[in-house]
Design a protein around this motif. Structure first.
Motif, mmCIF file in Angstrom:
data_model
loop_
_atom_site.group_PDB
_atom_site.id
_atom_site.type_symbol
_atom_site.label_atom_id
_atom_site.label_comp_id
_atom_site.label_asym_id
_atom_site.label_seq_id
_atom_site.Cartn_x
_atom_site.Cartn_y
_atom_site.Cartn_z
ATOM 1 N N SER A 43 0.826 -1.207 0.000
ATOM 2 C CA SER A 43 0.000 0.000 0.000
ATOM 3 C C SER A 43 0.863 1.260 0.000
ATOM 4 O O SER A 43 2.085 1.195 0.168
ATOM 5 C CB SER A 43 -0.908 0.012 1.232
ATOM 6 N N ILE A 44 0.213 2.388 -0.124
ATOM 7 C CA ILE A 44 0.920 3.664 -0.018
ATOM 8 C C ILE A 44 1.559 3.800 1.360
ATOM 9 O O ILE A 44 2.647 4.362 1.498
ATOM 10 C CB ILE A 44 -0.006 4.872 -0.344
ATOM 11 N N ASP A 45 0.924 3.255 2.391
ATOM 12 C CA ASP A 45 1.530 3.290 3.727
ATOM 13 C C ASP A 45 2.795 2.449 3.787
ATOM 14 O O ASP A 45 3.760 2.813 4.476
ATOM 15 C CB ASP A 45 0.527 2.822 4.785
ATOM 16 N N ASP A 46 2.807 1.319 3.075
ATOM 17 C CA ASP A 46 4.023 0.501 3.006
ATOM 18 C C ASP A 46 5.149 1.278 2.324
ATOM 19 O O ASP A 46 6.298 1.260 2.778
ATOM 20 C CB ASP A 46 3.769 -0.806 2.249
ATOM 21 N N LEU A 47 4.816 1.954 1.225
ATOM 22 C CA LEU A 47 5.848 2.740 0.530
ATOM 23 C C LEU A 47 6.329 3.886 1.419
ATOM 24 O O LEU A 47 7.529 4.164 1.465
ATOM 25 C CB LEU A 47 5.314 3.276 -0.803
ATOM 26 N N LYS A 48 5.428 4.508 2.153
ATOM 27 C CA LYS A 48 5.824 5.588 3.068
ATOM 28 C C LYS A 48 6.815 5.067 4.105
ATOM 29 O O LYS A 48 7.826 5.712 4.399
ATOM 30 C CB LYS A 48 4.586 6.175 3.761
ATOM 31 N N ARG A 49 6.527 3.884 4.631
ATOM 32 C CA ARG A 49 7.403 3.291 5.647
ATOM 33 C C ARG A 49 8.765 2.913 5.061
ATOM 34 O O ARG A 49 9.803 3.166 5.655
ATOM 35 C CB ARG A 49 6.711 2.066 6.247
ATOM 36 N N LYS A 50 8.758 2.317 3.865
ATOM 37 C CA LYS A 50 10.009 1.848 3.248
ATOM 38 C C LYS A 50 10.766 2.961 2.536
ATOM 39 O O LYS A 50 11.950 2.827 2.282
ATOM 40 C CB LYS A 50 9.717 0.724 2.266
ATOM 41 N N LYS A 51 10.066 3.999 2.131
ATOM 42 C CA LYS A 51 10.600 5.156 1.419
ATOM 43 C C LYS A 51 10.903 4.891 -0.058
ATOM 44 O O LYS A 51 10.689 5.728 -0.898
ATOM 45 C CB LYS A 51 11.840 5.728 2.112
ATOM 46 N N ARG A 52 11.433 3.728 -0.372
ATOM 47 C CA ARG A 52 11.769 3.374 -1.761
ATOM 48 C C ARG A 52 11.598 1.875 -1.925
ATOM 49 O O ARG A 52 11.943 1.110 -1.024
ATOM 50 C CB ARG A 52 13.212 3.779 -2.051
ATOM 51 N N GLU A 53 11.063 1.470 -3.096
ATOM 52 C CA GLU A 53 10.816 0.044 -3.304
ATOM 53 C C GLU A 53 10.886 -0.285 -4.794
ATOM 54 O O GLU A 53 10.505 0.529 -5.648
ATOM 55 C CB GLU A 53 9.427 -0.311 -2.763
ATOM 56 N N ALA A 54 11.367 -1.484 -5.087
ATOM 57 C CA ALA A 54 11.351 -1.990 -6.459
ATOM 58 C C ALA A 54 9.921 -2.381 -6.813
ATOM 59 O O ALA A 54 9.250 -3.052 -6.028
ATOM 60 C CB ALA A 54 12.285 -3.185 -6.582
ATOM 61 N N TRP A 55 9.448 -1.959 -7.980
ATOM 62 C CA TRP A 55 8.088 -2.270 -8.435
ATOM 63 C C TRP A 55 8.164 -3.564 -9.230
ATOM 64 O O TRP A 55 8.169 -3.569 -10.440
ATOM 65 C CB TRP A 55 7.543 -1.117 -9.276
#
Length: 150
Positions: free
Chosen positions: A14-26
């Protein structure tokens, strides 16, 4: 700069997961047209609507930024991954991904139903009948208009 919409199921990422991780491979994109958008057209610095799909209230939940140019999705080479592709090789990878980084979470989700009710968006790729792409372009005019809806 180009604009994009990328879909993710919020119970998976989710967007919250991305907020927590800051950067992620799609990772895990296994549609050729979506792959081609990432491989051929996306560039670091492009803006992304982060869209929650396949949930009770699908819609745009936040904004991200493309943080890398496309590179081979490593999951295609891992036999233990659900995204493994035995036909792909390191010399000739079939599947690509980009990294995305968090920009902000919207104050509210701009729902799919709400987007459908704006004549200014009638040509938007997301709203075309039968469109199930997980990665798609967004026109600059559509992008600016959607930002006014928040």
């Amino acid at each position: 700069m180009k604009y994009w919409l990328m879909k993710s199921e919020p119970d998976t990422f989710s967007i919250d997961d991305l907020k927590r991780k800051k950067r992620e491979a799609w990772d895990g994109v296994r549609n050729y047209q979506a792959r081609n958008f990432m491989r051929d057209d996306m560039r670091a610095g492009d803006s992304v609507f982060f869209y929650h799909s396949n949930c009770a209230e699908p819609g745009i939940a936040g904004i991200a930024e493309v943080a890398s140019d496309a590179y081979p999705d490593p999951s295609q080479f891992d036999p233990k991954s659900k995204y493994f592709d035995p036909a792909s090789s390191r010399d000739n990878p079939r599947w690509m991904l980009v990294d995305v980084k968090f920009v902000n979470k919207l104050k509210r989700v701009i729902t799919l139903d709400e987007l459908k009710n704006h004549p200014q968006l009638e040509g938007m790729t997301l709203l075309r009948k039968g469109n199930r792409l997980s990665v798609m372009p967004v026109d600059a005019v559509e992008w600016k208009y959607i930002l006014t809806l928040e």
